[in-house]
Design an enzyme around this catalytic site. Structure first.
Site: not given
Ligand code: 13P
Length: 243
Positions: A8-10, A97, A99, A165, A171, A203
């Protein structure tokens, strides 16, 4: 069931950077002897998807990071992108997600509407659930996760991938331990059936990826920042080869 490696590149990588990185990923995947037990799914920002699709189509599948909840394939919905539009490129779409739940106030009902649109357009929803650190500390995480899953998956008939998640693990460099993940996997499989893939994100990196992918209760990983580093990406995908 193939193990899933989902990147996931966000909101990272502009179009030119996405093109460069996709070319590097394609080379990396081709150079690794990937056994046929792993499926790689790359989720770039919308604007880069058509370019990444062209570059990666022989080595990986594409996922979108979100989709409109509007129940129409086109119309007067400024700024929205329908599931139908993205289905020319993507086989998967991430929904729910944390976020987006936190920053954009998305509800379980929004997530379920998006999931229905994804299924109607022959793609697979990757439905994210996760608890806060506080909820885990008070021991209410399982009931919170199950409520989230029940409400967000309404109408999806278990035709989704469930991505666990934990919000505190994303993160933070502080991944959930294997026992904690397996506990959630058992609950999710008991609710949705063994045929529903269960993956973990939060992570994941080159140090813990192999152990996660080798657990029979964990069908794959959803990786953010570590998958944006070519060296780590390389090490993570080769972990399925026993390297
Ligand atoms: P990280 O791998 O940066 O912790 O992010 C996980 C994530 O939110 C994947 O969707």
């Amino acid at each position: 069931m193939n193990k899933l490696f989902i990147s996931n590149w966000k909101m990272n990588l502009a179009v030119t950077e996405s093109i460069d990185f996709s070319n590097e990923i394609s080379r990396t995947i081709n150079e690794n002897i990937i056994k046929d037990n792993i499926e790689i799914i790359i989720c770039p920002p919308f604007i880069s998807i058509p370019y990444c699709f062209q570059i990666l189509k022989s080595v990986a599948k594409i996922g979108a990071q979100d989709i409109s909840k509007m129940n129409e394939i086109k119309g007067a919905y400024t700024g929205e992108i329908s599931a139908k539009m993205i289905s020319d490129y993507a086989d998967y779409v991430i929904i729910g997600h944390s976020e987006r739940r936190t920053n954009l106030k998305e509800t379980n009902q929004d997530v379920s509407l998006k999931g229905i649109n994804i299924l109607k357009n022959n793609m697979t929803p990757i439905l994210c659930i996760g608890e806060t650190e506080e909820q885990r500390k008070t021991g209410e995480h399982i009931s919170i996760l199950i409520d989230q899953l029940n409400e967000s998956s309404e109408g999806l008939e278990n035709k989704m991938i469930v991505a666990y998640e934990p919000i505190w693990a994303i993160g933070s460099g502080n991944s959930c331990n294997i026992e904690q993940i397996i506990e959630v996997s058992s609950e999710v499989k008991a609710l949705c059936g063994n045929g529903t893939p269960f993956i973990y994100g939060g992570s994941v990196n080159e140090d813990n990826c192999k152990e996660l992918l080798y657990q029979k209760e964990i069908d794959g990983v959803l990786v953010g920042s570590a998958s944006l580093n070519l060296n780590s990406f390389n090490k993570m995908i080769s972990s399925m080869n026993g390297d």
